[in-house]
Design a protein around this motif. Structure first.
Motif, PDB file in Angstrom:
ATOM      1  N   VAL A  46      47.316  34.649  28.961  1.00 25.86           N
ATOM      2  CA  VAL A  46      45.916  34.301  30.012  1.00 25.86           C
ATOM      3  C   VAL A  46      46.389  34.915  31.333  1.00 25.86           C
ATOM      4  N   GLY A  47      45.321  35.542  31.863  1.00 27.21           N
ATOM      5  CA  GLY A  47      45.587  36.258  32.977  1.00 27.21           C
ATOM      6  C   GLY A  47      45.495  35.219  34.071  1.00 27.21           C
ATOM      7  N   ARG A  48      46.022  35.421  35.310  1.00 28.39           N
ATOM      8  CA  ARG A  48      46.267  34.703  36.334  1.00 28.39           C
ATOM      9  C   ARG A  48      45.314  34.479  37.266  1.00 28.39           C
ATOM     10  N   VAL A  49      44.516  35.743  37.541  1.00 32.82           N
ATOM     11  CA  VAL A  49      43.240  35.790  38.243  1.00 32.82           C
ATOM     12  C   VAL A  49      42.302  34.838  37.678  1.00 32.82           C
ATOM     13  N   TYR A  50      42.013  35.123  36.109  1.00 31.38           N
ATOM     14  CA  TYR A  50      41.101  34.606  35.368  1.00 31.38           C
ATOM     15  C   TYR A  50      41.377  32.970  35.336  1.00 31.38           C
ATOM     16  N   ALA A  51      42.840  32.438  35.255  1.00 32.43           N
ATOM     17  CA  ALA A  51      43.008  31.150  35.249  1.00 32.43           C
ATOM     18  C   ALA A  51      42.696  30.572  36.676  1.00 32.43           C
ATOM     19  N   ARG A  52      42.927  31.154  37.735  1.00 33.50           N
ATOM     20  CA  ARG A  52      42.521  30.521  38.958  1.00 33.50           C
ATOM     21  C   ARG A  52      41.045  30.534  38.902  1.00 33.50           C
ATOM     22  N   LEU A  53      40.225  31.472  38.638  1.00 29.58           N
ATOM     23  CA  LEU A  53      38.869  31.275  38.874  1.00 29.58           C
ATOM     24  C   LEU A  53      38.431  30.240  37.952  1.00 29.58           C
ATOM     25  N   LYS A  54      38.770  30.112  36.320  1.00 26.79           N
ATOM     26  CA  LYS A  54      38.359  29.061  35.680  1.00 26.79           C
ATOM     27  C   LYS A  54      38.717  27.533  36.394  1.00 26.79           C
ATOM     28  N   LEU A  55      40.048  27.507  36.921  1.00 25.23           N
ATOM     29  CA  LEU A  55      40.462  26.416  37.409  1.00 25.23           C
ATOM     30  C   LEU A  55      39.703  25.750  38.646  1.00 25.23           C
ATOM     31  N   ALA A  56      39.104  26.710  39.392  1.00 28.20           N
ATOM     32  CA  ALA A  56      38.337  26.673  40.590  1.00 28.20           C
ATOM     33  C   ALA A  56      36.714  26.280  40.182  1.00 28.20           C
ATOM     34  N   GLY A  57      36.544  26.470  39.308  1.00 27.61           N
ATOM     35  CA  GLY A  57      35.107  26.120  38.512  1.00 27.61           C
ATOM     36  C   GLY A  57      34.392  27.213  38.703  1.00 27.61           C
ATOM     37  N   VAL A  58      34.649  28.411  38.687  1.00 29.94           N
ATOM     38  CA  VAL A  58      33.770  29.506  38.796  1.00 29.94           C
ATOM     39  C   VAL A  58      33.883  30.284  37.342  1.00 29.94           C
ATOM     40  N   LYS A  59      32.607  30.857  37.130  1.00 31.56           N
ATOM     41  CA  LYS A  59      32.521  31.572  35.726  1.00 31.56           C
ATOM     42  C   LYS A  59      33.100  32.876  36.103  1.00 31.56           C
ATOM     43  N   PRO A  60      34.360  33.329  35.522  1.00 38.29           N
ATOM     44  CA  PRO A  60      34.912  34.752  35.762  1.00 38.29           C
ATOM     45  C   PRO A  60      34.075  35.849  35.046  1.00 38.29           C
ATOM     46  N   SER A  61      33.969  37.037  35.903  1.00 36.22           N
ATOM     47  CA  SER A  61      33.218  38.100  35.387  1.00 36.22           C
ATOM     48  C   SER A  61      33.944  39.189  35.915  1.00 36.22           C
ATOM     49  N   ALA A  62      33.379  40.437  35.879  1.00 43.82           N
ATOM     50  CA  ALA A  62      34.197  41.666  36.238  1.00 43.82           C
ATOM     51  C   ALA A  62      33.948  41.688  37.886  1.00 43.82           C
ATOM     52  N   THR A  63      32.791  41.156  38.365  1.00 39.52           N
ATOM     53  CA  THR A  63      32.591  41.366  39.611  1.00 39.52           C
ATOM     54  C   THR A  63      33.264  40.351  40.546  1.00 39.52           C
ATOM     55  N   ASN A  64      33.602  39.233  40.307  1.00 42.18           N
ATOM     56  CA  ASN A  64      34.294  38.438  40.856  1.00 42.18           C
ATOM     57  C   ASN A  64      35.797  38.293  40.534  1.00 42.18           C
ATOM     58  N   ALA A  65      36.132  38.994  39.561  1.00 41.27           N
ATOM     59  CA  ALA A  65      37.923  38.914  39.236  1.00 41.27           C
ATOM     60  C   ALA A  65      38.504  40.178  40.242  1.00 41.27           C
ATOM     61  N   VAL A  66      37.716  40.825  41.051  1.00 44.00           N
ATOM     62  CA  VAL A  66      38.432  41.715  41.963  1.00 44.00           C
ATOM     63  C   VAL A  66      38.083  41.460  43.206  1.00 44.00           C
ATOM     64  N   ALA A  67      38.674  41.951  44.270  1.00 44.36           N
ATOM     65  CA  ALA A  67      38.849  41.662  45.483  1.00 44.36           C
ATOM     66  C   ALA A  67      37.386  42.387  46.251  1.00 44.36           C
ATOM     67  N   GLU A  68      36.751  41.497  46.705  1.00 44.63           N
ATOM     68  CA  GLU A  68      35.322  41.849  47.476  1.00 44.63           C
ATOM     69  C   GLU A  68      35.758  42.540  48.354  1.00 44.63           C
ATOM     70  N   THR A  69      35.094  43.696  48.693  1.00 42.76           N
ATOM     71  CA  THR A  69      35.029  44.644  49.895  1.00 42.76           C
ATOM     72  C   THR A  69      34.051  43.990  50.802  1.00 42.76           C
TER      73      THR A  69
END
Length: 78
Positions: A46-69
């Motif tokens: 399981v990817g670390r960023v994916y797990a952090r988003l899931k545990l935070a209650g955020v639905k992981p997607s390609a747009t929120n899995a990368v740092a926003e500019t």
């Protein structure tokens, strides 16, 4: 200082799922809607960023899995 990898360690995955056996971890991940890949030895990864988003209650997607500019918005400064 520990260096974190891009994927969860076996201990972290066991802490999240509550299971030590990979087959039980796979079952838990599937039931709870987590995405994972299997190694050749049938261990879930399981990817670390994916797990952090899931545990935070955020639905992981390609747009929120990368740092926003961002840009500085001074339009509201009087």
């Amino acid at each position: 200082m520990d260096i974190q990898t891009e994927t969860l360690a076996e201990e972290e995955l066991a802490a999240i799922t509550g299971y030590l056996l990979p087959s039980k971890q796979i079952h838990w991940l599937s039931i709870n809607g987590w995405q994972y890949v299997l190694t050749r030895s049938r261990r879930p990864i399981v990817g670390r960023v994916y797990a952090r988003l899931k545990l935070a209650g955020v639905k992981p997607s390609a747009t929120n899995a990368v740092a926003e500019t961002w840009t500085l918005d001074l339009s509201r400064v009087g």
